[in-house]
Design an enzyme around this catalytic site. Structure first.
Site, short mmCIF file in Angstrom:
data_model
loop_
_atom_site.label_atom_id
_atom_site.label_comp_id
_atom_site.label_asym_id
_atom_site.label_seq_id
_atom_site.Cartn_x
_atom_site.Cartn_y
_atom_site.Cartn_z
N THR A 347 -5.26 -16.63 -70.15
CA THR A 347 -4.11 -15.64 -69.77
C THR A 347 -3.33 -16.17 -68.78
O THR A 347 -3.92 -17.46 -68.15
CB THR A 347 -4.89 -14.37 -69.39
OG1 THR A 347 -5.72 -13.79 -70.16
CG2 THR A 347 -3.63 -13.43 -68.59
N ALA A 430 -10.24 -13.13 -68.48
CA ALA A 430 -10.91 -12.02 -69.20
C ALA A 430 -11.69 -10.98 -68.42
O ALA A 430 -11.10 -10.42 -67.51
CB ALA A 430 -11.88 -12.72 -70.37
#
Length: 535
Positions: A347, A430
């Site tokens: 991310t 995550a």
């Protein structure tokens, strides 16, 4: 004040600040601020640049969630840019394919949900943008068209995902070419279409037709109607309080509540009176994580499809009930308070504060490394595999259903002190994201570290990265005091001793604002390629 030496000082600026996991992307955002852009303009520019520069972690084929602080209105606003499952996305569709879970890689997870990030760019920019969208995407288009240097981190994750990328001819053509630079001409054209036509440039027209053609050719789920139905949504952020700080987090379907829940559980233990990086703080944080994640896995889903008891989950009273499970002497075994997530995931996080005091806290991802490891035809778009989080259990609140957004690990935060904007904090990782928020906020609030020190300090993550690891493994960087690690071992934690620095501990970034001077202090995680850039 704790004496802790960071590897570099926090970046200081009297006006604007941008931080992200790639220096060139941060500079793209700062350039937009210098040109008179707003925090949202700069966030779109940074997010778009990262979609090119960090293709293993984010892209226009992913999802994004925003917290926006509107200084004039003195209000925090939330944008849900989560992609929704397509009309063909049903449990029965997977049963017909002989599958009992959503695959992790390939066209099926890649096309099960519609990418949501571009819709969120469009919504945020329409509300708060000042510069033309084309100006915001200028750097991203240039890097995609003309190329950019491949960093050691990008090369590492490309090599780690090589076998999966090789299965996609389009992905292999772009990412598996040898050489010091990477170009993606197809993505440049897609970004040009977005720059010209905004939402319509991606979800309608030539780009959309190519996405649907790719889906049809690969037994996928996208239809033209699914793309046209995708929109971002305004919503209400979550709000909690830890000591003297008010913290906003992104709501369901994201796991932002877990941060507030963990801090509620921890507050009575008075971590500010316990040794910095000592065993008690880590021990209690790990147990708070176990309890919060147990609640997450029982309740969290798209609130438009499931009843998520959010008010109760983030209440102080409920934390008081659940705190009785915590054991100050021994580690809690996983099977006593089970949770089922995985720490694996990639991310990018972006924080921006502009000279007017507006702020953006933005999280943007394609989930796994290179997402689904497929590129959608001639669009240059890496499709995400976020839909792998869906359950195919009909009894699960997170079961796949048309129009539904899967449980999201993506979270972003803003924090206020004395009713004034004080911090924007976020990270990749995550299931590790709430744990990192918790550690960074504790360092800032309980121990008075500055933002760069809080990002540099040693980090731990509780949970498993691989299928063969116990779910209650405690991964911990070796820079923790040896006495702390030994005491955690004695209390029964299943330790995985990392080296001094480990990238899988996550990339965290943040900005704080000096309440006396208004000066912006930016920090970037040394585990990334990032940089905080002031202007």
């Amino acid at each position: 004040m704790i004496e802790f030496s960071a590897g570099r000082p926090a970046t200081r600026s009297p006006h604007g600040m941008v931080t992200s996991p790639h220096a060139l992307a941060s500079r793209a955002g700062a350039d937009v601020l210098r040109d008179g852009g707003t925090a949202v303009d700069a966030a779109v520019a940074t997010s778009a640049a990262l979609s090119v520069l960090y293709p293993h972690m984010t892209g226009v084929g992913g999802d994004a969630f925003w917290l926006i602080y509107d200084a004039a209105a003195d209000a925090v606003r939330y944008i849900d840019g989560g992609g929704r499952a397509t009309s063909r996305g049903t449990i029965e569709a997977f049963q017909r394919r002989g599958l009992d879970e959503v695959p992790y890689r390939g066209p099926l997870p890649g096309t099960l949900t519609v990418p949501g990030s571009v819709a969120s760019w469009s919504m945020a920019h329409a509300a708060y943008g000042r510069l033309p969208l084309r100006r915001c995407l200028e750097s991203a288009i240039g890097y995609a068209r003309d190329g950019f240097p491949v960093t050691a981190r990008l090369a590492h994750w490309r090599d780690a995902t090589r076998q999966d990328l090789a299965k996609s001819p389009e992905a292999a053509t772009i990412f598996l070419k040898e050489g010091p630079t990477l170009t993606n001409a197809d993505l440049a054209r897609t970004l040009e279409a977005i720059a010209s036509d905004g939402w319509y440039g991606f979800y309608d027209g030539e780009v959309a037709r190519e996405l649907v053609r790719y889906s049809d050719a690969n037994d996928g789920f996208f239809t033209a109607a699914d793309l046209l139905a995708q929109s971002a949504r305004w919503g209400e952020p979550l709000m909690g309080r830890y000591r003297d700080v008010t913290i906003y987090e992104t709501p369901a379907p994201t796991q932002g509540f877990a941060v507030l829940k963990m801090l509620n559980l921890l507050e009575p233990f008075e971590l500010h009176k316990k040794p910095f990086l000592g065993p008690d703080a880590v021990h209690f944080m790990v147990q708070a994580k176990q309890i919060a994640y147990h609640d997450r896995d029982r309740h969290l889903a798209d609130p438009r499809f499931a009843d998520v008891p959010m008010d109760r989950l983030i209440s102080k009273d409920y934390a008081d009930e659940r705190r009785a499970l915590m054991d100050p002497e021994r580690a809690l075994p996983w099977d006593r308070i089970p949770s089922y997530g995985s720490l694996s995931g990639d991310t990018v996080y972006i924080a921006v504060v502009d000279k007017a005091g507006n702020a953006v806290s933005l999280i943007h991802s394609i989930y796994g490394s290179f997402g689904a490891a497929v590129v959608a035809g001639r669009t240059g778009v890496v499709l995400q595999n976020r839909s792998a989080y869906f359950s195919l259990d009909p009894k699960s609140p997170n079961r796949v259903e048309p129009g539904k957004t899967p449980l999201h690990t993506l979270i972003a935060s803003l924090a206020f002190r004395n009713d004034k904007l004080w911090a924007a904090v976020g990270c990749m990782g995550a299931d590790g994201q709430p744990q990192i928020h918790m550690q960074v906020y504790s360092a800032l609030i309980d121990h008075g570290l500055d933002i760069q020190q809080a990002l540099d300090m040693p980090r731990f993550l509780s949970g498993r990265f691989g299928l063969l690891e116990p779910r209650d493994t405690l991964h911990i960087e070796a820079r923790f005091p040896s006495e702390t690690i030994a005491e955690l071992d004695r209390r029964g934690h299943l330790l995985d001793r990392w080296g001094d620095w480990d990238e899988t501990a996550g990339h965290a970034h943040g900005i704080t604002i000096d309440p006396a001077t208004g000066e912006r202090l930016g920090g970037a995680d040394p585990r990334s390629d990032g940089e905080a850039v002031g202007c």
